[in-house]
Design a protein around this motif. Sequence first.
Motif, PDB file in Angstrom:
ATOM      1  N   MET A  77       8.783  -6.467 -14.582  1.00  0.00           N
ATOM      2  CA  MET A  77       8.597  -5.020 -14.647  1.00  0.00           C
ATOM      3  C   MET A  77       7.105  -4.735 -14.569  1.00  0.00           C
ATOM      4  O   MET A  77       6.294  -5.461 -15.158  1.00  0.00           O
ATOM      5  CB  MET A  77       9.176  -4.459 -15.949  1.00  0.00           C
ATOM      6  N   THR A  78       6.750  -3.700 -13.824  1.00  0.00           N
ATOM      7  CA  THR A  78       5.349  -3.387 -13.585  1.00  0.00           C
ATOM      8  C   THR A  78       5.101  -1.905 -13.791  1.00  0.00           C
ATOM      9  O   THR A  78       5.945  -1.075 -13.449  1.00  0.00           O
ATOM     10  CB  THR A  78       4.954  -3.768 -12.144  1.00  0.00           C
ATOM     11  N   GLY A  79       3.942  -1.570 -14.349  1.00  0.00           N
ATOM     12  CA  GLY A  79       3.576  -0.176 -14.549  1.00  0.00           C
ATOM     13  C   GLY A  79       2.095   0.053 -14.312  1.00  0.00           C
ATOM     14  O   GLY A  79       1.315  -0.892 -14.118  1.00  0.00           O
ATOM     15  N   LEU A 112       2.571   6.005 -19.052  1.00  0.00           N
ATOM     16  CA  LEU A 112       2.818   4.732 -18.373  1.00  0.00           C
ATOM     17  C   LEU A 112       3.901   4.974 -17.338  1.00  0.00           C
ATOM     18  O   LEU A 112       5.018   5.357 -17.683  1.00  0.00           O
ATOM     19  CB  LEU A 112       3.243   3.655 -19.370  1.00  0.00           C
ATOM     20  N   TYR A 113       3.557   4.754 -16.078  1.00  0.00           N
ATOM     21  CA  TYR A 113       4.487   5.013 -14.981  1.00  0.00           C
ATOM     22  C   TYR A 113       5.072   3.696 -14.490  1.00  0.00           C
ATOM     23  O   TYR A 113       4.338   2.749 -14.202  1.00  0.00           O
ATOM     24  CB  TYR A 113       3.769   5.732 -13.838  1.00  0.00           C
ATOM     25  N   VAL A 114       6.397   3.645 -14.390  1.00  0.00           N
ATOM     26  CA  VAL A 114       7.078   2.431 -13.947  1.00  0.00           C
ATOM     27  C   VAL A 114       6.987   2.314 -12.432  1.00  0.00           C
ATOM     28  O   VAL A 114       7.497   3.163 -11.701  1.00  0.00           O
ATOM     29  CB  VAL A 114       8.557   2.428 -14.386  1.00  0.00           C
ATOM     30  N   VAL A 115       6.343   1.257 -11.981  1.00  0.00           N
ATOM     31  CA  VAL A 115       6.244   0.992 -10.554  1.00  0.00           C
ATOM     32  C   VAL A 115       7.519   0.320 -10.062  1.00  0.00           C
ATOM     33  O   VAL A 115       8.026   0.615  -8.979  1.00  0.00           O
ATOM     34  CB  VAL A 115       5.016   0.100 -10.265  1.00  0.00           C
ATOM     35  N   LEU A 148       6.714   7.078 -21.303  1.00  0.00           N
ATOM     36  CA  LEU A 148       6.980   6.231 -20.140  1.00  0.00           C
ATOM     37  C   LEU A 148       7.744   7.090 -19.144  1.00  0.00           C
ATOM     38  O   LEU A 148       8.659   7.814 -19.525  1.00  0.00           O
ATOM     39  CB  LEU A 148       7.791   5.002 -20.531  1.00  0.00           C
ATOM     40  N   LEU A 149       7.378   7.002 -17.893  1.00  0.00           N
ATOM     41  CA  LEU A 149       7.992   7.820 -16.846  1.00  0.00           C
ATOM     42  C   LEU A 149       8.201   6.958 -15.605  1.00  0.00           C
ATOM     43  O   LEU A 149       7.435   6.023 -15.349  1.00  0.00           O
ATOM     44  CB  LEU A 149       7.078   8.998 -16.498  1.00  0.00           C
ATOM     45  N   GLY A 150       9.229   7.265 -14.869  1.00  0.00           N
ATOM     46  CA  GLY A 150       9.451   6.585 -13.598  1.00  0.00           C
ATOM     47  C   GLY A 150      10.545   7.279 -12.827  1.00  0.00           C
ATOM     48  O   GLY A 150      11.352   8.018 -13.392  1.00  0.00           O
ATOM     49  N   GLY A 151      10.562   7.036 -11.542  1.00  0.00           N
ATOM     50  CA  GLY A 151      11.598   7.606 -10.692  1.00  0.00           C
ATOM     51  C   GLY A 151      12.731   6.626 -10.503  1.00  0.00           C
ATOM     52  O   GLY A 151      12.516   5.503 -10.032  1.00  0.00           O
ATOM     53  N   GLY A 152      13.928   7.039 -10.877  1.00  0.00           N
ATOM     54  CA  GLY A 152      15.094   6.185 -10.715  1.00  0.00           C
ATOM     55  C   GLY A 152      15.756   6.405  -9.368  1.00  0.00           C
ATOM     56  O   GLY A 152      15.977   7.546  -8.945  1.00  0.00           O
ATOM     57  N   ARG A 153      16.050   5.301  -8.672  1.00  0.00           N
ATOM     58  CA  ARG A 153      16.877   5.410  -7.474  1.00  0.00           C
ATOM     59  C   ARG A 153      18.249   5.950  -7.852  1.00  0.00           C
ATOM     60  O   ARG A 153      18.664   5.872  -9.002  1.00  0.00           O
ATOM     61  CB  ARG A 153      17.040   4.046  -6.802  1.00  0.00           C
ATOM     62  N   MET A 154      18.939   6.504  -6.860  1.00  0.00           N
ATOM     63  CA  MET A 154      20.285   7.058  -7.059  1.00  0.00           C
ATOM     64  C   MET A 154      21.213   6.414  -6.041  1.00  0.00           C
ATOM     65  O   MET A 154      21.769   7.087  -5.170  1.00  0.00           O
ATOM     66  CB  MET A 154      20.251   8.576  -6.892  1.00  0.00           C
ATOM     67  N   GLU A 214      12.200   9.932 -18.258  1.00  0.00           N
ATOM     68  CA  GLU A 214      11.141   9.596 -19.201  1.00  0.00           C
ATOM     69  C   GLU A 214      11.686   9.056 -20.517  1.00  0.00           C
ATOM     70  O   GLU A 214      12.869   9.222 -20.837  1.00  0.00           O
ATOM     71  CB  GLU A 214      10.272  10.823 -19.487  1.00  0.00           C
ATOM     72  N   TRP A 215      10.813   8.385 -21.235  1.00  0.00           N
ATOM     73  CA  TRP A 215      11.023   8.027 -22.636  1.00  0.00           C
ATOM     74  C   TRP A 215       9.786   8.492 -23.372  1.00  0.00           C
ATOM     75  O   TRP A 215       8.675   8.077 -23.054  1.00  0.00           O
ATOM     76  CB  TRP A 215      11.194   6.520 -22.797  1.00  0.00           C
TER      77      TRP A 215
END
Length: 222
Positions: A77-79, A112-115, A148-154, A214-215
């Motif tokens: 996991m990378t951010g 912190l953004y999830v790459v 923590l934030l990131g874009g989830g695929r759908m 987000e969390w």
Amino acid sequence: MYRKEFFVFDQEKPVPVVIRNYEEKDFSYLIRIQQESFPPPFPSELWWNEEQLKNHVTLFPQGALCIEVNGEIAGSMTGLLIDFDPNHPEHSWEEITDNGYIRNHNPNGNTLYVVDIGVRPTYRKLGLGKWLMFSMYDVVVHLGLERLLGGGRMPGYYKKASAMSPNQYIEAVVNGELKDPVITFLLHCGRTPVKVVANYLDDEESCNYGTLMEWKNPFFKS
């Protein structure tokens, strides 16, 4: 630097695992994880290359995590850190992550953004993705960040795209009427939807949409 040792369970059998920061010696394993975790139709050009990985461990090593099972790297996991404005949430994955090179990492960012997160398919029954996510929450708390934030695929959306909008699809997943391989997983990890974003990623299965999730750091003091 981060290191956590504990057990997960393969049915009733305890299995020792380690979550730690990945290093340059791990790069070949990390690229293999990408290839196994994101097979076609996921674009192969979005798999990690060594230059990207070098930036991860150089610019923000705290956000570069991997998980080992019996000494073998099974997931990563990378951010990066960004300064996120909830009033202007729209962006693409390429824009926010510098196309995975994270040269735009902001050491003074609030988020912190999830790459990326990926687990090799043969290990997914062990729940390693959830443990990686929880470990990144540790980093958020340790650094005193807001979220923590990131874009989830759908990836299940293409099956329903003719019948419902992307927002209706996410609402159905949140209500438990549908399951999505990624969004449902993120809900299990404690993430909550913020906004559906168009043209987030070149992703045929998601019809190029992504859902920001987000969390929030429960210890954050504004």
